[in-house]
Design a protein around this motif. Structure first.
Motif, PDB file in Angstrom:
ATOM      1  N   LEU A 197       0.869  -1.169   0.000  1.00 33.49           N
ATOM      2  CA  LEU A 197       0.000   0.000   0.000  1.00 33.49           C
ATOM      3  C   LEU A 197       0.907   1.220   0.000  1.00 33.49           C
ATOM      4  N   VAL A 198       0.876   1.965  -1.086  1.00 34.79           N
ATOM      5  CA  VAL A 198       1.761   3.116  -1.247  1.00 34.79           C
ATOM      6  C   VAL A 198       0.923   4.389  -1.284  1.00 34.79           C
ATOM      7  N   ASP A 199       1.548   5.486  -0.873  1.00 32.23           N
ATOM      8  CA  ASP A 199       0.872   6.785  -0.813  1.00 32.23           C
ATOM      9  C   ASP A 199      -0.437   6.641  -0.026  1.00 32.23           C
ATOM     10  N   ASP A 200      -1.458   7.381  -0.402  1.00 29.57           N
ATOM     11  CA  ASP A 200      -2.772   7.250   0.238  1.00 29.57           C
ATOM     12  C   ASP A 200      -3.587   6.259  -0.577  1.00 29.57           C
ATOM     13  N   LYS A 201      -3.339   4.988  -0.333  1.00 32.77           N
ATOM     14  CA  LYS A 201      -3.913   3.955  -1.187  1.00 32.77           C
ATOM     15  C   LYS A 201      -5.018   3.199  -0.469  1.00 32.77           C
ATOM     16  N   GLU A 202      -5.977   2.740  -1.286  1.00 36.44           N
ATOM     17  CA  GLU A 202      -7.081   1.921  -0.787  1.00 36.44           C
ATOM     18  C   GLU A 202      -7.038   0.570  -1.496  1.00 36.44           C
ATOM     19  N   VAL A 203      -7.167  -0.495  -0.725  1.00 35.36           N
ATOM     20  CA  VAL A 203      -7.195  -1.842  -1.284  1.00 35.36           C
ATOM     21  C   VAL A 203      -8.455  -2.535  -0.805  1.00 35.36           C
ATOM     22  N   ILE A 204      -9.144  -3.192  -1.718  1.00 40.88           N
ATOM     23  CA  ILE A 204     -10.342  -3.961  -1.368  1.00 40.88           C
ATOM     24  C   ILE A 204     -10.049  -5.430  -1.607  1.00 40.88           C
ATOM     25  N   LEU A 205     -10.243  -6.238  -0.563  1.00 39.12           N
ATOM     26  CA  LEU A 205      -9.874  -7.652  -0.608  1.00 39.12           C
ATOM     27  C   LEU A 205     -11.082  -8.564  -0.555  1.00 39.12           C
ATOM     28  N   ARG A 206     -10.975  -9.687  -1.278  1.00 41.81           N
ATOM     29  CA  ARG A 206     -11.903 -10.799  -1.135  1.00 41.81           C
ATOM     30  C   ARG A 206     -11.244 -11.856  -0.252  1.00 41.81           C
ATOM     31  N   ASP A 207     -12.029 -12.777   0.278  1.00 42.21           N
ATOM     32  CA  ASP A 207     -11.417 -13.841   1.076  1.00 42.21           C
ATOM     33  C   ASP A 207     -10.660 -14.786   0.161  1.00 42.21           C
ATOM     34  N   GLY A 208      -9.907 -15.710   0.749  1.00 42.04           N
ATOM     35  CA  GLY A 208      -8.947 -16.501  -0.002  1.00 42.04           C
ATOM     36  C   GLY A 208      -9.498 -17.637  -0.835  1.00 42.04           C
ATOM     37  N   ARG A 209     -10.796 -17.878  -0.803  1.00 42.15           N
ATOM     38  CA  ARG A 209     -11.356 -18.970  -1.596  1.00 42.15           C
ATOM     39  C   ARG A 209     -11.342 -18.632  -3.086  1.00 42.15           C
ATOM     40  N   ALA A 210     -10.939 -19.619  -3.916  1.00 41.24           N
ATOM     41  CA  ALA A 210     -10.930 -19.418  -5.364  1.00 41.24           C
ATOM     42  C   ALA A 210     -12.355 -19.498  -5.900  1.00 41.24           C
ATOM     43  N   ARG A 211     -12.662 -18.599  -6.843  1.00 42.96           N
ATOM     44  CA  ARG A 211     -14.018 -18.576  -7.422  1.00 42.96           C
ATOM     45  C   ARG A 211     -13.941 -18.289  -8.916  1.00 42.96           C
ATOM     46  N   LEU A 212     -14.777 -18.981  -9.665  1.00 41.06           N
ATOM     47  CA  LEU A 212     -14.958 -18.691 -11.080  1.00 41.06           C
ATOM     48  C   LEU A 212     -16.108 -17.700 -11.233  1.00 41.06           C
ATOM     49  N   PRO A 213     -16.125 -16.947 -12.318  1.00 40.38           N
ATOM     50  CA  PRO A 213     -17.164 -15.920 -12.469  1.00 40.38           C
ATOM     51  C   PRO A 213     -18.579 -16.478 -12.407  1.00 40.38           C
ATOM     52  N   GLN A 214     -18.787 -17.686 -12.937  1.00 42.89           N
ATOM     53  CA  GLN A 214     -20.136 -18.246 -12.939  1.00 42.89           C
ATOM     54  C   GLN A 214     -20.600 -18.658 -11.548  1.00 42.89           C
ATOM     55  N   ASN A 215     -19.662 -18.686 -10.579  1.00 42.59           N
ATOM     56  CA  ASN A 215     -20.030 -19.078  -9.220  1.00 42.59           C
ATOM     57  C   ASN A 215     -20.287 -17.893  -8.300  1.00 42.59           C
ATOM     58  N   GLU A 216     -20.114 -16.677  -8.794  1.00 41.31           N
ATOM     59  CA  GLU A 216     -20.375 -15.494  -7.971  1.00 41.31           C
ATOM     60  C   GLU A 216     -21.879 -15.376  -7.713  1.00 41.31           C
ATOM     61  N   LYS A 217     -22.249 -15.110  -6.452  1.00 40.86           N
ATOM     62  CA  LYS A 217     -23.658 -15.118  -6.075  1.00 40.86           C
ATOM     63  C   LYS A 217     -24.261 -13.729  -5.921  1.00 40.86           C
ATOM     64  N   THR A 218     -23.426 -12.724  -5.649  1.00 41.08           N
ATOM     65  CA  THR A 218     -23.971 -11.395  -5.372  1.00 41.08           C
ATOM     66  C   THR A 218     -23.476 -10.370  -6.374  1.00 41.08           C
ATOM     67  N   GLY A 219     -24.241  -9.333  -6.532  1.00 38.77           N
ATOM     68  CA  GLY A 219     -23.851  -8.244  -7.420  1.00 38.77           C
ATOM     69  C   GLY A 219     -22.598  -7.544  -6.935  1.00 38.77           C
ATOM     70  N   LEU A 220     -22.429  -7.475  -5.616  1.00 33.51           N
ATOM     71  CA  LEU A 220     -21.246  -6.815  -5.046  1.00 33.51           C
ATOM     72  C   LEU A 220     -19.975  -7.547  -5.453  1.00 33.51           C
ATOM     73  N   ALA A 221     -20.006  -8.879  -5.395  1.00 30.94           N
ATOM     74  CA  ALA A 221     -18.837  -9.666  -5.778  1.00 30.94           C
ATOM     75  C   ALA A 221     -18.531  -9.511  -7.263  1.00 30.94           C
ATOM     76  N   LYS A 222     -19.556  -9.531  -8.091  1.00 30.73           N
ATOM     77  CA  LYS A 222     -19.355  -9.364  -9.534  1.00 30.73           C
ATOM     78  C   LYS A 222     -18.809  -7.977  -9.849  1.00 30.73           C
ATOM     79  N   GLN A 223     -19.318  -6.978  -9.142  1.00 31.49           N
ATOM     80  CA  GLN A 223     -18.851  -5.614  -9.361  1.00 31.49           C
ATOM     81  C   GLN A 223     -17.382  -5.470  -8.958  1.00 31.49           C
ATOM     82  N   HIS A 224     -17.008  -6.100  -7.848  1.00 34.34           N
ATOM     83  CA  HIS A 224     -15.604  -6.029  -7.411  1.00 34.34           C
ATOM     84  C   HIS A 224     -14.684  -6.668  -8.444  1.00 34.34           C
TER      85      HIS A 224
END
Length: 494
Positions: free
Chosen positions: A104-131
């Motif tokens: 994290l450099v300067d005034d940086k923001e990072v958004i993280l998902r948990d460590g489980r691997a996921r394929l796009p077709q397995n995403e359940k929520t709009g928030l996850a797809k948007q991320h």
């Protein structure tokens, strides 16, 4: 009031810690926590190697945690921070790990998902797809394509290592390790004496031994003792530094007019050359790629030369690969004779030396620079641009391209650039190395990266015919091990 415990791990590399302010926001399916400063009274948070825990209180249940937002804000001066991972303990006693492994450099923001691997077709929520979409959108702005030189593979759009995204630069330890290893190599080569020897012509073959006076081990001593012998010359085509040129010869090319009469003294089975060809006992190493490449002329006081030889090799009754004919150019003629083992000892040795010199140039520029470094960078950039961090293939490949883009950027900055080390120390410097890469790219195929197919295409796949081709055997073992462990086969669900 629900309470979450957040554990934050700071990296162990040099300068990984920070004194900047670190804020965190938990984002769940039913709401978010407040933006919370992670700070313990009278405690130095986020020191190098530290693992610190903090309690986050929320007004109401925020549901299943989907994202964590981390923000770094300047305290006094910007102080970069390397975050390894965060672990969240929920009010229900569950633990969720969020891998980070980034700066994290300067005034940086990072958004993280948990460590489980996921394929796009397995995403359940709009928030996850948007991320997923936003992560790739940002990455494509950061990791941009650029053609460094016409005819080269595409590379990262950065002129210097310092301009790369911090996450793919060498870290401090790697940078120091790079310098120390380089210095050690120079010391091992006894460079002062080595460079001094280049000020005048070498007097005899014993001068070679003085170059490696500080490198002593069983293999180096054995090679030093036997390097002039034909069996060692042939063995290097199978298991030397460049075991990818030799191929089975089923028909002699017209440009290499070797006859049975020329080589009959080297054939052991009482067969004609034509019969040995049909039996699969003849191999060839053709360095046509070097034909017409301009030798290095950057130093007018040093005349340099390149050859484009063809070497015919014979598998004898002991299954050893032996050279039986060498032509140093691609066009036969009176000024381009075929050298044989029955020629004067020094003539034959010099012909083999020219072959080994050409093999060096092909290895350094094509096998190593192009096929190992530059092609890997293409996959690395594509990985960052096309696959989000939660994709299983991203997780699989990321460790294998670590520092690849960094080392390649340094190479373009210091090694293969104009007036770089290639120009100063290599016979193909001054533009020849550029031409070699361009020529190789014209015939490069994805299929040639598939190890078993590449071996088979050169007719080198039969273990009974070539029992001592350890490069093939080890490579196929690794290939099969990877294939068994990651049997994607185009179907991620497998």
């Amino acid at each position: 009031m629900p309470s979450y415990t957040v554990t934050v791990a700071t990296g162990t590399q040099w300068f990984a810690g920070t004194d900047d302010y670190i804020y965190i926001t938990l984002v769940g399916t039913d709401g978010c926590s407040d933006r919370t400063l992670l700070d313990k009274p009278l405690y130095n948070d986020f020191e190098r190697g530290a693992v610190d825990s903090y309690d986050i209180n929320v007004g109401e249940d925020i549901g299943e945690i989907e994202l964590i937002k981390i923000e770094k804000k300047k305290y006094w001066l910007h102080d970069d921070w390397y975050c390894k991972y965060l672990t969240v303990k929920t009010p229900y006693g569950d633990y969720i790990e969020f891998p980070c492994f980034r700066w994290l450099v300067d005034d940086k923001e990072v958004i993280l998902r948990d460590g489980r691997a996921r394929l796009p077709q397995n995403e359940k929520t709009g928030l996850a797809k948007q991320h997923r979409h936003k992560e790739l959108e940002q990455r494509q702005k950061t990791y941009r394509w650029k053609e460094w030189h016409p005819g080269f593979p595409m590379s990262i759009d950065c002129k210097a290592h310092k301009d790369l995204p911090r996450d793919i630069q060498f870290d401090s330890e790697k940078g120091v390790d790079f310098v120390l290893n380089y210095s050690k190599a120079i010391e091992n080569l006894y460079v002062n004496q080595f460079m001094h020897m280049f000020q005048s012509s070498w007097g005899d073959f014993a001068d070679f031994e003085r170059i490696f006076v500080r490198i002593k081990n069983t293999i180096s001593e054995y090679v030093m003792e036997h390097w002039k012998e034909d069996f060692m010359f042939g063995y290097q085509f199978l298991n030397g530094c460049n075991p990818v040129v030799i191929q089975k010869c089923t028909e002699l090319p017209e440009k290499f007019p070797v006859t049975h009469k020329l080589v009959e003294d080297s054939l052991e089975r009482g067969l004609t050359l034509e019969e040995e060809l049909k039996k699969g006992n003849i191999f060839i190493a053709d360095y046509e790629l070097l034909d017409g490449v301009t030798a290095n002329s950057t130093d007018p006081c040093t005349i340099q030369y390149l050859a484009a030889p063809i070497c015919l090799l014979y598998k004898n009754s002991q299954n050893k690969i032996m050279p039986i004919a060498i032509q140093l150019g691609q066009k036969p003629g009176e000024d381009n004779p075929i050298f044989l083992p029955t020629d004067d000892q020094n003539d034959w040795l010099l012909a083999k030396t020219w072959v080994r010199s050409s093999d060096f140039h092909v290895h350094q520029t094509v096998t190593h620079l192009l096929r190992t470094h530059l092609i890997s960078e293409v996959f690395g950039i594509a990985l960052f641009r096309q696959l989000p961090a939660v994709h299983p293939v991203f997780k699989l490949l990321l460790p294998h391209i670590r520092f690849t883009i960094a080392i390649n950027t340094k190479a373009r900055e210091q090694l293969i650039c104009e007036c770089g080390l290639f120009d100063k120390a290599n016979g193909t410097g001054g533009g020849g190395h550029i031409e070699l890469v361009q020529r190789s790219m014209k015939t490069f195929t994805y299929k040639s990266l598939c190890f078993p197919e590449y071996i088979k295409a050169r007719g080198m796949d039969n273990k009974e015919e070539l029992p001592y081709y350890f490069y093939r055997d080890d490579g196929c073992t690794v290939w099969e091990a990877v294939k068994r462990k990651y049997p994607f086969g185009g179907n991620y669900d497998s």
